[in-house]
Design a protein around this motif. Structure first.
Motif, PDB file in Angstrom:
ATOM      1  N   ALA A  13       0.843  -1.194   0.000  1.00 46.61           N
ATOM      2  CA  ALA A  13       0.000   0.000   0.000  1.00 46.61           C
ATOM      3  C   ALA A  13       0.880   1.246   0.000  1.00 46.61           C
ATOM      4  N   SER A  14       0.499   2.249  -0.792  1.00 47.64           N
ATOM      5  CA  SER A  14       1.379   3.412  -0.994  1.00 47.64           C
ATOM      6  C   SER A  14       1.594   4.220   0.282  1.00 47.64           C
ATOM      7  N   ARG A  15       0.540   4.426   1.084  1.00 49.55           N
ATOM      8  CA  ARG A  15       0.677   5.264   2.274  1.00 49.55           C
ATOM      9  C   ARG A  15       1.146   4.485   3.498  1.00 49.55           C
ATOM     10  N   PHE A  16       0.967   3.157   3.493  1.00 46.15           N
ATOM     11  CA  PHE A  16       1.310   2.367   4.677  1.00 46.15           C
ATOM     12  C   PHE A  16       1.618   0.938   4.228  1.00 46.15           C
ATOM     13  N   PRO A  17       2.803   0.713   3.643  1.00 44.81           N
ATOM     14  CA  PRO A  17       3.156  -0.624   3.163  1.00 44.81           C
ATOM     15  C   PRO A  17       3.097  -1.668   4.279  1.00 44.81           C
ATOM     16  N   GLY A  18       2.543  -2.816   3.945  1.00 43.12           N
ATOM     17  CA  GLY A  18       2.477  -3.904   4.915  1.00 43.12           C
ATOM     18  C   GLY A  18       1.396  -3.760   5.963  1.00 43.12           C
ATOM     19  N   LYS A  19       0.491  -2.783   5.791  1.00 45.63           N
ATOM     20  CA  LYS A  19      -0.486  -2.519   6.857  1.00 45.63           C
ATOM     21  C   LYS A  19      -1.410  -3.706   7.119  1.00 45.63           C
ATOM     22  N   LEU A  20      -1.721  -4.488   6.084  1.00 47.26           N
ATOM     23  CA  LEU A  20      -2.659  -5.594   6.277  1.00 47.26           C
ATOM     24  C   LEU A  20      -2.078  -6.728   7.114  1.00 47.26           C
ATOM     25  N   GLY A 226     -10.999   2.850   9.099  1.00 48.85           N
ATOM     26  CA  GLY A 226     -10.288   2.472   7.889  1.00 48.85           C
ATOM     27  C   GLY A 226      -8.813   2.760   8.079  1.00 48.85           C
ATOM     28  N   ILE A 227      -7.973   1.774   7.827  1.00 48.84           N
ATOM     29  CA  ILE A 227      -6.546   1.922   8.147  1.00 48.84           C
ATOM     30  C   ILE A 227      -5.792   2.372   6.910  1.00 48.84           C
ATOM     31  N   ASP A 228      -5.549   3.684   6.837  1.00 46.51           N
ATOM     32  CA  ASP A 228      -4.816   4.275   5.719  1.00 46.51           C
ATOM     33  C   ASP A 228      -3.372   4.600   6.085  1.00 46.51           C
ATOM     34  N   VAL A 229      -3.154   5.016   7.345  1.00 45.88           N
ATOM     35  CA  VAL A 229      -1.843   5.459   7.808  1.00 45.88           C
ATOM     36  C   VAL A 229      -1.595   4.858   9.189  1.00 45.88           C
ATOM     37  N   PRO A 230      -0.338   4.893   9.682  1.00 49.58           N
ATOM     38  CA  PRO A 230      -0.049   4.286  10.991  1.00 49.58           C
ATOM     39  C   PRO A 230      -0.912   4.806  12.141  1.00 49.58           C
ATOM     40  N   ALA A 231      -1.302   6.081  12.104  1.00 53.66           N
ATOM     41  CA  ALA A 231      -2.140   6.621  13.174  1.00 53.66           C
ATOM     42  C   ALA A 231      -3.497   5.912  13.228  1.00 53.66           C
ATOM     43  N   ASP A 232      -4.014   5.484  12.062  1.00 47.46           N
ATOM     44  CA  ASP A 232      -5.284   4.759  12.030  1.00 47.46           C
ATOM     45  C   ASP A 232      -5.152   3.394  12.699  1.00 47.46           C
ATOM     46  N   LEU A 233      -3.990   2.781  12.539  1.00 45.16           N
ATOM     47  CA  LEU A 233      -3.763   1.482  13.170  1.00 45.16           C
ATOM     48  C   LEU A 233      -3.837   1.608  14.685  1.00 45.16           C
ATOM     49  N   GLU A 234      -3.285   2.698  15.216  1.00 45.75           N
ATOM     50  CA  GLU A 234      -3.333   2.908  16.665  1.00 45.75           C
ATOM     51  C   GLU A 234      -4.773   3.110  17.130  1.00 45.75           C
TER      52      GLU A 234
END
Length: 244
Positions: A13-20, A226-234
């Motif tokens: 993913a362009s904004r957060f590689p490996g997020k899944l 929706g997890i687009d960036v690291p802050a969304d993951l938190e």
């Protein structure tokens, strides 16, 4: 009417590689999404479509179904490849980075096609009202405007509509990246050349609009992450912790 769910998933993913493959509680993001879709019991089949061996193995390891596809720029193109030879009527695209989707919004999307005797609707999707200025101005939140009948007029990362007249109350809606397609419309979409609006905004729904397809938007009050960036993951991890 045979309805299936497909979760398109890519690793880079362009904004957060490996997020899944990040952890949410005791599962990865993609495994959490898959399990939540399965738990709705709405679908004749559910599987992940990916070009990543890592994601493929993760889903298989957790007892789920996954298929490998070629590389694609959009989730819709990836799903079109995955379902082209399948017997189904409606294909629901659940984004792999929307792990908290619940039963009711998915039921609302499927119901759109039961109430469409003329078969004029190509796809249906969800929107939720935005109230915080930071959310309205955030380009990671795709905004949508509709006509009086709830059909999409435009999607943008910019603020739409632009409130030139501040005396009138303006409502803003975020597009939630969950779609239900007629299979025929999905395959037609994948065969169409990408047009300038989609290229500029990086929003695949614009290809449908540029070719005159109808998108029915359903308003929901569902609040997920929706997890687009690291802050969304938190944010998602805090939600998991609160629900323990």
């Amino acid at each position: 009417m045979k309805v299936i769910a497909v979760i398109p998933a890519r690793y880079e993913a362009s904004r957060f590689p490996g997020k899944l493959m990040q952890m949410l509680g005791d599962k990865t993001v993609i495994a959490t999404t898959y399990q939540n879709v399965m738990d709705t019991a709405l679908f004749d089949d559910v599987f992940v479509a990916t070009d990543s061996q890592i994601i493929f193995e993760e889903i298989k390891k957790s007892g789920g179904k996954a298929v490998m596809t070629g590389a694609h720029e959009t989730g819709s193109d990836r799903i079109a490849e995955a379902v082209q030879d399948l017997d189904c009527d409606i294909v629901v695209n659940v984004q792999g980075d929307e792990p908290f989707l619940k039963l009711e919004p998915l039921q609302q999307l499927i119901a759109v096609f039961n109430d469409d005797p003329e078969r004029e609707i190509s796809l249906a999707s969800l929107k939720i009202k935005l109230t915080e200025p930071d959310d309205i101005e955030n380009p990671n939140h795709v905004k949508v405007i509709t006509d009086r009948n709830g059909f999409a007029l435009y999607f943008s990362r910019s603020v739409i509509p632009y409130a030139r007249e501040t005396v009138v109350k303006t409502n803003y809606f975020k597009h939630i990246g969950v779609y239900a397609f007629r299979k025929k419309a999905l395959l037609e979409f994948a065969a169409l050349p990408v047009e300038p609006l989609e290229t500029a905004e990086k929003i695949e729904c614009l290809r449908y609009l540029e070719y005159g397809m109808k998108i029915k938007m359903i308003e929901t009050d569902f609040v997920g992450v929706g997890i687009d960036v690291p802050a969304d993951l938190e944010k998602a991890r805090r939600l998991i912790d609160r629900n323990k």
